[in-house]
Design an enzyme around this catalytic site. Sequence first.
Site, PDB file in Angstrom:
ATOM      1  N   HIS A  42       0.836  -1.203   0.000  1.00  0.00           N
ATOM      2  CA  HIS A  42       0.000   0.000   0.000  1.00  0.00           C
ATOM      3  C   HIS A  42       0.872   1.255   0.000  1.00  0.00           C
ATOM      4  O   HIS A  42       0.539   2.248  -0.638  1.00  0.00           O
ATOM      5  CB  HIS A  42      -0.952  -0.024   1.203  1.00  0.00           C
TER       6      HIS A  42
ATOM      7  N   VAL B 135      15.509  -6.223   0.179  1.00  0.00           N
ATOM      8  CA  VAL B 135      16.390  -5.965  -0.965  1.00  0.00           C
ATOM      9  C   VAL B 135      15.750  -4.841  -1.785  1.00  0.00           C
ATOM     10  O   VAL B 135      14.530  -4.664  -1.734  1.00  0.00           O
ATOM     11  CB  VAL B 135      16.546  -7.198  -1.889  1.00  0.00           C
TER      12      VAL B 135
ATOM     13  N   ASP C 147      -5.116 -10.974  -3.544  1.00  0.00           N
ATOM     14  CA  ASP C 147      -5.494 -10.602  -4.913  1.00  0.00           C
ATOM     15  C   ASP C 147      -4.588 -11.240  -5.964  1.00  0.00           C
ATOM     16  O   ASP C 147      -4.701 -10.920  -7.153  1.00  0.00           O
ATOM     17  CB  ASP C 147      -5.434  -9.073  -5.055  1.00  0.00           C
TER      18      ASP C 147
ATOM     19  N   ASP D 246      -6.439   5.426   0.517  1.00  0.00           N
ATOM     20  CA  ASP D 246      -6.292   4.019   0.160  1.00  0.00           C
ATOM     21  C   ASP D 246      -7.689   3.389   0.141  1.00  0.00           C
ATOM     22  O   ASP D 246      -8.582   3.806   0.882  1.00  0.00           O
ATOM     23  CB  ASP D 246      -5.432   3.313   1.215  1.00  0.00           C
TER      24      ASP D 246
ATOM     25  N   GLN E 128      14.277  -4.236  -4.581  1.00  0.00           N
ATOM     26  CA  GLN E 128      13.756  -5.072  -5.673  1.00  0.00           C
ATOM     27  C   GLN E 128      13.765  -4.344  -7.019  1.00  0.00           C
ATOM     28  O   GLN E 128      14.051  -4.941  -8.051  1.00  0.00           O
ATOM     29  CB  GLN E 128      12.336  -5.535  -5.336  1.00  0.00           C
TER      30      GLN E 128
END
Length: 485
Positions: free
Chosen positions: A24, A362, A403, A121, A364
């Site tokens: 989020h 990490v 999801d 949100d 990413q």
Amino acid sequence: MAVPGELDGGAAHVMFIPSAGMAHLVPFFRFITALSSHGVHCSVMTVLPTVSDAEADHFAALFAAFPRIQRVDFNLLPLDATAFPGTDPFLLRWEALRRSAHLLDRLIAGATPRVSAVVTDVTLASHVIPVTKQLQLPCHVLFISSATMLSLVAYFPIHLDKKQDDGGAAGVGVGDVDIPGVRRIRQSSLPQPLHDLNHLFTKQFIDNGRALSQADGILVNTFDALEPMALAALRDGKVVPGFPPVYAIGLLKSSSSTSSSSTDGAGGERQAAAASSSPVIAWLGEQPERSVVYIAFGSRIAVSHEQIREMGAGLEASGCRFLWVLKTTVVDREDTAEPRDVLGDEFLERVKGRGLVTKGWVEQDAVLRHAAVGLFLSHSGWNSVTEAAACGVPLLAWPRGGDQRVNAMALESGGVGVWMERWSWDGEDGVVSGREIGEKVKAAMADAAVRAGAARASQEAAKAVAEGGTSYRSMQEFIGKLKAS
Ligand code: UDP
Ligand code: UDP
């Protein structure tokens, strides 16, 4: 100040209300830094302490790197966690945020300069939208998952109403959800809690789904060419008649690239990642181009030790080089197991040199941008999907929950990778064998069609955000609306 030649946010002041969990925060922070670079004044409702260390670190990094972004402290009312035994800590935080949402009116009304719009949100939508209505402020939802998932959230309450009108005749349980104009989502691919209408997640999900129609617009980190059907159906009112405008504004760039340059390409480029002291990036630097399988299941997926061992056997058998981020608990600060505790010293010794197993956070985005990475074995959290798509790294999607199966459908039809549809959900249908994992990884690494699909998606992604592209225009439209409010 707006960057010369960029969109101009004028005197708009947007109050952002993010939720909990890195999935989020990441898109919120990316969107906030993008808007801020267009001259929009941004404030962020901030709840401390956060559930995970990763969230705390990222809040701190945001405010340190972007001093013009304003922090507004939001103190939650206490929530008695013992009333929700066994509940996921992030879901519990969403509930606490929802129950404290009425306190937001004071904070929004008291902010300076005057707040002109709110972005919330989705997990808080049903509680935040009424507050903004009272304050007569426009409220947009930044949806943190795929447009396909957005169509499910929006349609799910209607699906249930229809089922009730039919007297439940369409079968036992929640059933498959046939989203008009989008696709049929099989019951087994729905987020697991939705099978139980009394689950806290489901109650929030239904409430928020109904509330979406009251929003002034929905922003999604996707682009038209990636999810054309879902976006068209949402915009045409096929999913929910009279649905608010949907702005596909992706793929959002990482916040760090926004801080160093506002014109960095979001997609396309495969670069040897920027000079970095990270041992992971340094290790990638020693590997041949496109030779490494990157394995990571996001910020909060705990994989069982048994499944981890099968994955290890599979990666070893595949013969491929690999970079594997191991997580064994939902909340990062509780994860004390070392790779050797789960995989054993012998395994780590055997794969030494060609396999790197790491714990903890990490970068990413930097990993996926590295030229050495050729495949991403991922749980298909939407941020992971979008990061891979931007870099043209094909995905081997192994959804584990939430999801993720819905996202896997979207990524597969968008050409970003392959969905291992038969591979189990977390904790269900047993363990996927190392042999099968090894075979699939090896095959996907050698699959030129899969690679070409991901490269195409990355080019489309770059086109969408370039001047005149679909996402560029959506962003322009949204900023124009902010200026007018
Ligand atoms: N992430 C990261 N390093 C990690 C773990 C996660 O940078 O060690 C980032 C990842 O790049 C993505 C986000 O955290 O942006 C996770 O979101 P996603 O939607 O992929 O999955 P979730 O964490 O919710 O399962
Ligand atoms: N979601 C939603 N409304 C809610 C709760 C969740 O739309 O009230 C969406 C959320 O954005 C995500 C999905 O449901 O896309 C599944 O959430 P999950 O449990 O996987 O947690 P997350 O990955 O969002 O942290």
